[in-house]
Scaffold this motif. Structure first.
Motif, PDB file in Angstrom:
ATOM      1  N   LEU A 140       0.819  -1.209   0.000  1.00 55.16           N
ATOM      2  CA  LEU A 140       0.000   0.000   0.000  1.00 55.16           C
ATOM      3  C   LEU A 140       0.856   1.264   0.000  1.00 55.16           C
ATOM      4  O   LEU A 140       0.507   2.263  -0.638  1.00 55.16           O
ATOM      5  N   ALA A 141       1.979   1.219   0.717  1.00 57.64           N
ATOM      6  CA  ALA A 141       2.883   2.375   0.724  1.00 57.64           C
ATOM      7  C   ALA A 141       3.401   2.651  -0.681  1.00 57.64           C
ATOM      8  O   ALA A 141       3.503   3.806  -1.108  1.00 57.64           O
ATOM      9  N   GLU A 144       1.897   2.120  -3.370  1.00 58.57           N
ATOM     10  CA  GLU A 144       0.785   2.642  -4.169  1.00 58.57           C
ATOM     11  C   GLU A 144       0.385   4.064  -3.773  1.00 58.57           C
ATOM     12  O   GLU A 144       0.043   4.883  -4.636  1.00 58.57           O
ATOM     13  N   ARG A 145       0.450   4.385  -2.468  1.00 61.26           N
ATOM     14  CA  ARG A 145      -0.203   5.589  -1.972  1.00 61.26           C
ATOM     15  C   ARG A 145       0.718   6.704  -1.492  1.00 61.26           C
ATOM     16  O   ARG A 145       0.273   7.845  -1.366  1.00 61.26           O
ATOM     17  N   ALA A 146       1.964   6.406  -1.201  1.00 58.51           N
ATOM     18  CA  ALA A 146       2.846   7.434  -0.640  1.00 58.51           C
ATOM     19  C   ALA A 146       3.110   8.535  -1.655  1.00 58.51           C
ATOM     20  O   ALA A 146       3.261   8.279  -2.851  1.00 58.51           O
ATOM     21  N   SER A 147       3.189   9.765  -1.172  1.00 59.41           N
ATOM     22  CA  SER A 147       3.528  10.888  -2.034  1.00 59.41           C
ATOM     23  C   SER A 147       5.028  10.900  -2.305  1.00 59.41           C
ATOM     24  O   SER A 147       5.801  10.192  -1.645  1.00 59.41           O
ATOM     25  N   GLU A 196       6.859  11.891   0.789  1.00 61.80           N
ATOM     26  CA  GLU A 196       6.877  10.816   1.777  1.00 61.80           C
ATOM     27  C   GLU A 196       7.888   9.742   1.407  1.00 61.80           C
ATOM     28  O   GLU A 196       8.546   9.168   2.284  1.00 61.80           O
ATOM     29  N   ALA A 252       1.054   3.671   4.281  1.00 64.16           N
ATOM     30  CA  ALA A 252      -0.050   2.892   3.723  1.00 64.16           C
ATOM     31  C   ALA A 252      -1.346   3.696   3.727  1.00 64.16           C
ATOM     32  O   ALA A 252      -2.289   3.372   3.002  1.00 64.16           O
ATOM     33  N   HIS A 253      -1.412   4.724   4.555  1.00 63.57           N
ATOM     34  CA  HIS A 253      -2.583   5.612   4.635  1.00 63.57           C
ATOM     35  C   HIS A 253      -3.880   4.829   4.846  1.00 63.57           C
ATOM     36  O   HIS A 253      -4.876   5.038   4.161  1.00 63.57           O
ATOM     37  N   ASN A 254      -3.807   3.917   5.820  1.00 62.05           N
ATOM     38  CA  ASN A 254      -4.984   3.149   6.211  1.00 62.05           C
ATOM     39  C   ASN A 254      -5.044   3.161   7.735  1.00 62.05           C
ATOM     40  O   ASN A 254      -4.270   2.452   8.387  1.00 62.05           O
ATOM     41  N   ARG A 276       7.240   2.110  -6.918  1.00 62.18           N
ATOM     42  CA  ARG A 276       5.794   1.826  -6.995  1.00 62.18           C
ATOM     43  C   ARG A 276       5.511   0.370  -7.360  1.00 62.18           C
ATOM     44  O   ARG A 276       4.488   0.060  -7.954  1.00 62.18           O
TER      45      ARG A 276
END
Length: 229
Positions: A102-103, A105-108, A111, A146-148, A197
């Motif tokens: 998830l990191a 996929e989602r990290a800026s 980040e 992971a922003h979860n 990614r």
């Protein structure tokens, strides 16, 4: 200004971000000027915060901000008396590869730069305590990226159980300089997969990393029976 006042100001400045930049404390000279104190007094205060676990230092890279303390949730202390290292690793091996994917996929971009800095802080470390501090921040950062919130809560629960469990100190006995070097290189490869990614590869590398630590403690690299790092 009393030493307690300096510590209070530093803690507040860390929490609100005034004294940090990109996961690191501002340079000592700048901090000393802001607080109006000598660098000797500042270093003494930073030593105290390092002992408290709020900061950790890496030679040549600066002073990093540690993750927040493990959550104190009712029941964790009682559970820790029942949970075995294998129980913990069974959860980690299920959760942390997913966090790594998830990191990726989602990290800026910012980040990911932060994660690379934290990864570098785990390289070239020989002292087991210093490695553990850098390792905890690195893994916690992946969980954050992971922003979860639910996954992060689960990860915090694992941290809390490990904090109370009596067997956690045993992992230091496996941290020879050679082993620390290997784990650091695994962090580096894992970070590259996240930055690129590649979530699938990141998940596989995270699982391999956890298995390496587990098998090192068991002295049995040929089995998937695991124990906590």
């Amino acid at each position: 200004m009393a030493d307690d006042d300096i510590l209070k100001l530093l803690r507040t400045g860390i929490e609100d971000g005034r004294f940090t930049r990109d996961d690191r404390m501002l340079p000592e000279r700048q901090l000393a000027e802001i607080l109006g104190i000598s660098r000797t007094r500042l270093r003494r205060a930073l030593d105290t915060l390092t002992t408290e676990g709020r900061l950790f230092r890496h030679q040549g890279q600066g002073t990093f901000v540690a993750p927040p303390p493990a959550l104190e949730i009712a029941g964790h202390e009682a559970i820790s008396r029942q949970v075995t290292p294998q129980n913990v690793m069974e959860v980690r091996i299920e959760v942390e590869p997913a966090l790594a994917a998830l990191a990726a996929e989602r990290a800026s971009a910012a980040e990911l730069e932060s994660l690379e800095r934290l990864m570098r802080a785990t390289l070239g470390v020989e002292d087991p305590a210093a490695y553990e501090a850098a390792d905890e921040v690195f893994h916690y950062r992946i969980a954050e990226l992971a922003h979860n919130p639910l996954f992060l809560s689960i990860y915090q629960s694992v941290r809390a159980v490990r904090r109370h469990a009596r067997w956690t100190d045993a992992r230091r006995r496996t941290h020879s300089p050679q082993r620390i070097g290997l784990l650091g290189r695994q962090h580096e490869t894992l970070t590259h997969a996240i930055v690129e990614r590649n979530g699938t590869e990141a998940a596989l590398l995270m699982e391999d990393h956890l298995m390496t630590v587990s098998n090192a403690m068991l002295r049995n690299r040929g089995t998937r029976t695991v124990i906590c790092d």
